[in-house]
Design a protein around this motif. Structure first.
Motif, PDB file in Angstrom:
ATOM      1  N   LEU A   1      20.985  19.461  41.042  1.00  0.00           N
ATOM      2  CA  LEU A   1      22.388  19.644  41.429  1.00  0.00           C
ATOM      3  C   LEU A   1      23.189  20.123  40.216  1.00  0.00           C
ATOM      4  N   LEU A   2      24.194  20.927  40.490  1.00  0.00           N
ATOM      5  CA  LEU A   2      25.147  21.309  39.448  1.00  0.00           C
ATOM      6  C   LEU A   2      26.350  20.369  39.532  1.00  0.00           C
ATOM      7  N   PRO A   3      27.025  20.136  38.411  1.00  0.00           N
ATOM      8  CA  PRO A   3      28.227  19.300  38.473  1.00  0.00           C
ATOM      9  C   PRO A   3      29.221  19.805  39.521  1.00  0.00           C
ATOM     10  N   SER A   4      29.286  21.108  39.704  1.00  0.00           N
ATOM     11  CA  SER A   4      30.237  21.676  40.670  1.00  0.00           C
ATOM     12  C   SER A   4      29.887  21.312  42.116  1.00  0.00           C
ATOM     13  N   GLN A   5      28.699  20.800  42.339  1.00  0.00           N
ATOM     14  CA  GLN A   5      28.293  20.426  43.692  1.00  0.00           C
ATOM     15  C   GLN A   5      28.573  18.949  43.994  1.00  0.00           C
ATOM     16  N   LEU A   6      29.092  18.236  42.996  1.00  0.00           N
ATOM     17  CA  LEU A   6      29.378  16.811  43.213  1.00  0.00           C
ATOM     18  C   LEU A   6      30.579  16.618  44.125  1.00  0.00           C
ATOM     19  N   GLY A   7      30.526  15.509  44.891  1.00  0.00           N
ATOM     20  CA  GLY A   7      31.650  15.178  45.756  1.00  0.00           C
ATOM     21  C   GLY A   7      32.550  14.114  45.155  1.00  0.00           C
ATOM     22  N   ALA A   8      32.026  13.323  44.226  1.00  0.00           N
ATOM     23  CA  ALA A   8      32.811  12.260  43.589  1.00  0.00           C
ATOM     24  C   ALA A   8      32.050  11.724  42.381  1.00  0.00           C
ATOM     25  N   ILE A   9      32.797  11.061  41.498  1.00  0.00           N
ATOM     26  CA  ILE A   9      32.219  10.441  40.296  1.00  0.00           C
ATOM     27  C   ILE A   9      32.748   9.014  40.211  1.00  0.00           C
ATOM     28  N   ILE A  10      31.836   8.062  40.053  1.00  0.00           N
ATOM     29  CA  ILE A  10      32.252   6.660  39.866  1.00  0.00           C
ATOM     30  C   ILE A  10      31.525   6.108  38.639  1.00  0.00           C
ATOM     31  N   VAL A  11      32.263   5.451  37.775  1.00  0.00           N
ATOM     32  CA  VAL A  11      31.663   4.881  36.570  1.00  0.00           C
ATOM     33  C   VAL A  11      31.905   3.371  36.537  1.00  0.00           C
ATOM     34  N   GLY A  12      30.845   2.629  36.372  1.00  0.00           N
ATOM     35  CA  GLY A  12      30.954   1.189  36.194  1.00  0.00           C
ATOM     36  C   GLY A  12      30.860   0.862  34.712  1.00  0.00           C
ATOM     37  N   SER A  13      31.812   0.087  34.202  1.00  0.00           N
ATOM     38  CA  SER A  13      31.780  -0.251  32.776  1.00  0.00           C
ATOM     39  C   SER A  13      32.736  -1.404  32.477  1.00  0.00           C
ATOM     40  N   GLY A  14      32.359  -2.204  31.516  1.00  0.00           N
ATOM     41  CA  GLY A  14      33.261  -3.243  31.033  1.00  0.00           C
ATOM     42  C   GLY A  14      33.752  -2.954  29.633  1.00  0.00           C
ATOM     43  N   SER A  15      33.402  -1.788  29.083  1.00  0.00           N
ATOM     44  CA  SER A  15      33.730  -1.532  27.679  1.00  0.00           C
ATOM     45  C   SER A  15      34.431  -0.197  27.480  1.00  0.00           C
ATOM     46  N   SER A  16      35.248   0.187  28.447  1.00  0.00           N
ATOM     47  CA  SER A  16      35.996   1.431  28.288  1.00  0.00           C
ATOM     48  C   SER A  16      36.818   1.368  27.006  1.00  0.00           C
TER      49      SER A  16
ATOM     50  N   ARG B   1      13.662  -4.619  25.456  1.00  0.00           N
ATOM     51  CA  ARG B   1      13.814  -3.443  24.593  1.00  0.00           C
ATOM     52  C   ARG B   1      15.262  -2.996  24.402  1.00  0.00           C
ATOM     53  N   TYR B   2      16.110  -3.281  25.381  1.00  0.00           N
ATOM     54  CA  TYR B   2      17.487  -2.777  25.300  1.00  0.00           C
ATOM     55  C   TYR B   2      18.546  -3.881  25.269  1.00  0.00           C
ATOM     56  N   GLY B   3      18.140  -5.138  25.440  1.00  0.00           N
ATOM     57  CA  GLY B   3      19.117  -6.203  25.557  1.00  0.00           C
ATOM     58  C   GLY B   3      19.884  -6.076  26.865  1.00  0.00           C
ATOM     59  N   ASN B   4      20.984  -6.785  26.927  1.00  0.00           N
ATOM     60  CA  ASN B   4      21.842  -6.748  28.115  1.00  0.00           C
ATOM     61  C   ASN B   4      22.853  -5.615  27.921  1.00  0.00           C
ATOM     62  N   THR B   5      22.661  -4.528  28.634  1.00  0.00           N
ATOM     63  CA  THR B   5      23.581  -3.392  28.504  1.00  0.00           C
ATOM     64  C   THR B   5      24.657  -3.443  29.591  1.00  0.00           C
ATOM     65  N   SER B   6      24.955  -4.647  30.046  1.00  0.00           N
ATOM     66  CA  SER B   6      26.076  -4.876  30.969  1.00  0.00           C
ATOM     67  C   SER B   6      25.975  -3.951  32.198  1.00  0.00           C
ATOM     68  N   ALA B   7      27.042  -3.267  32.533  1.00  0.00           N
ATOM     69  CA  ALA B   7      27.037  -2.463  33.764  1.00  0.00           C
ATOM     70  C   ALA B   7      26.058  -1.301  33.719  1.00  0.00           C
ATOM     71  N   ALA B   8      25.589  -0.942  32.531  1.00  0.00           N
ATOM     72  CA  ALA B   8      24.632   0.169  32.436  1.00  0.00           C
ATOM     73  C   ALA B   8      23.227  -0.261  32.812  1.00  0.00           C
ATOM     74  N   SER B   9      22.954  -1.558  32.697  1.00  0.00           N
ATOM     75  CA  SER B   9      21.552  -2.002  32.739  1.00  0.00           C
ATOM     76  C   SER B   9      20.859  -1.723  34.066  1.00  0.00           C
ATOM     77  N   LEU B  10      21.566  -1.902  35.162  1.00  0.00           N
ATOM     78  CA  LEU B  10      20.920  -1.712  36.469  1.00  0.00           C
ATOM     79  C   LEU B  10      20.408  -0.280  36.616  1.00  0.00           C
ATOM     80  N   LEU B  11      21.232   0.680  36.217  1.00  0.00           N
ATOM     81  CA  LEU B  11      20.836   2.085  36.398  1.00  0.00           C
ATOM     82  C   LEU B  11      19.849   2.544  35.335  1.00  0.00           C
ATOM     83  N   ILE B  12      19.915   1.967  34.139  1.00  0.00           N
ATOM     84  CA  ILE B  12      18.876   2.264  33.136  1.00  0.00           C
ATOM     85  C   ILE B  12      17.537   1.749  33.656  1.00  0.00           C
ATOM     86  N   ALA B  13      17.550   0.524  34.175  1.00  0.00           N
ATOM     87  CA  ALA B  13      16.311  -0.073  34.690  1.00  0.00           C
ATOM     88  C   ALA B  13      15.772   0.711  35.879  1.00  0.00           C
TER      89      ALA B  13
END
Lengths: 311, 82
Positions: free
Chosen positions: A67-82, A263-275
């Protein structure tokens, strides 16, 4: 029915070992490993932010989904460290990807943010088109705030994960996904602007050890399934001791847990998608498999998803 | 409540990181008897040993900080008149 069609992860190069932290805090290396199951974690460089890590992970997920970025319909970011209060990481990510004119917003929930983002993406994708979901954290800049404590320093790591939720065909069907919140204990895991992290570990662990298995049973029960019917559990990588307790509560063998917290520790909201990205890369999310995702985090908020991989 | 007291102590003993204090009002947390993960395990084991389900809304660490508090809590949850 929505499908997950591409995954990506981005981890900073700098590795922080238990030996380094043991020396800093004058504690035995074995203590760090025994209370967390973590051997090392990554630390973002000066030029890296949640948005740069999210971009790197997102570009991999987009490439995997063809997919190209231009084909995306939406972007959602989960984070606790903005790194800023508003606009969120999603605005920066949208600018970097050059994907204007579509919804882009953050889910500011440490640890559970990407699960909640996935749940919303499943609802948005049929109306807006493919949704990029990213989880991105630079926890090191938060835990470096004085007083830097060993409890936080040994636990958290930096990184990002991403995936594409598509309304179109795909192999990995999101059969169900649900989340819930309870603000009654929200203060026990919270972050005020510029302040150190507040984490009442005992409360978080007590609640997570109960809510996470319940969320898994709920999502499985709605499909007429039981934990024994699941091939792989991919949870927020909070801490190995907690993951093992959840497996015990669900009466499933630990071998069915995907684990990379060592290997990565607890990467908070990133961890689920990294895993999830690593599990897919390792061929563990393959034809005929049932995969359950789960997370517990700030809010408190928690939830689970059932993925069914078609042949 | 001698039986309850004994059951609580017996249940916690395998999880104790240092000897369980005689003082029922001593903090098990401050003394390092039970850490965060031990508490999770302790509640699960106490539920099983005493046949009492602790509802999520009662999962507050302060309820389980001392032997006396643990005893008071479970005494209030165990049906009386049996």
């Amino acid at each position: 029915m929505t499908h997950l069609v591409g995954f990506g992860a981005a981890l900073p190069e700098t590795v922080v070992t238990n030996a380094a932290l043991a020396s800093e805090f004058q504690v035995p290396e074995e203590w760090i490993l025994s209370v967390s199951g973590i051997r090392e974690r990554r630390r973002a460089g000066e030029d890296e932010t949640p948005a740069t890590l999210a971009e790197a992970a997102s570009r991999k997920a987009l490439a995997a989904a063809v997919l190209l970025p231009s084909q995306l319909g939406a972007i959602i970011v989960g984070s606790g460290s903005s790194s800023r209060q508003f606009p969120g990481i999603s605005a920066d990510l949208q600018r970097r990807l050059e994907a204007p004119g579509i919804p882009a917003f953050d889910i500011p929930l440490a640890s559970s943010g990407s699960l909640v983002a996935l749940a919303l993406a499943v609802d948005l994708a049929p109306r807006y088109g493919p949704v990029l979901v990213a989880g991105a954290e630079v926890m090191s800049r938060i835990i470096d705030r004085p007083p830097r404590t060993k409890e936080s320093a040994i636990l958290f790591g930096d990184g990002a994960g991403a995936c594409i939720v598509s309304p179109g065909p795909g192999a990995i069907e999101v059969t169900d996904i649900r989340f819930a919140c309870d603000g009654a204990l929200g203060d026990d895991l919270s972050l005020e602007p510029g302040a150190p992290l507040v984490m009442n570990g005992r409360t978080v662990i007590l609640q997570a050890s109960r809510k996470l298995p319940a969320a898994v049973r709920d999502v499985l029960g709605r499909a007429g399934l039981h934990p024994a019917d699941v091939d792989l559990f991919v949870f927020h990588q909070a801490n190995l001791v907690l993951l093992r307790q959840v497996a015990k509560t669900l009466a499933v063998d630990e071998s069915r847990l995907f684990v990379n917290v060592d290997r990565y520790g607890n990467t908070s909201a990133a961890s689920l998608l990294i895993a999830l990205s690593e599990a897919a890369e390792q061929g563990l999310v393959s034809a005929g498999k049932r995969v359950v995702l789960g997370a517990f985090g700030a809010g408190f908020s928690w939830g689970a998803a059932l993925l069914t991989v078609r042949g | 409540m001698a039986n309850l007291k004994d059951t609580i102590r017996r249940t916690l003993e395998p999880l104790a990181l240092v000897p369980i204090p005689d003082d029922p009002d001593a903090s098990l947390f401050d003394l390092g008897v039970i850490d965060s993960f031990g508490l999770m395990d302790a509640v699960a084991r106490l539920e099983e040993a005493l046949g009492v389900k602790v509802p999520d809304s009662d999962l507050n660490p302060r309820r389980f900080e001392t032997l006396a508090k643990i005893e008071r809590y479970f005494a209030s949850r165990i049906p009386s008149g049996g």
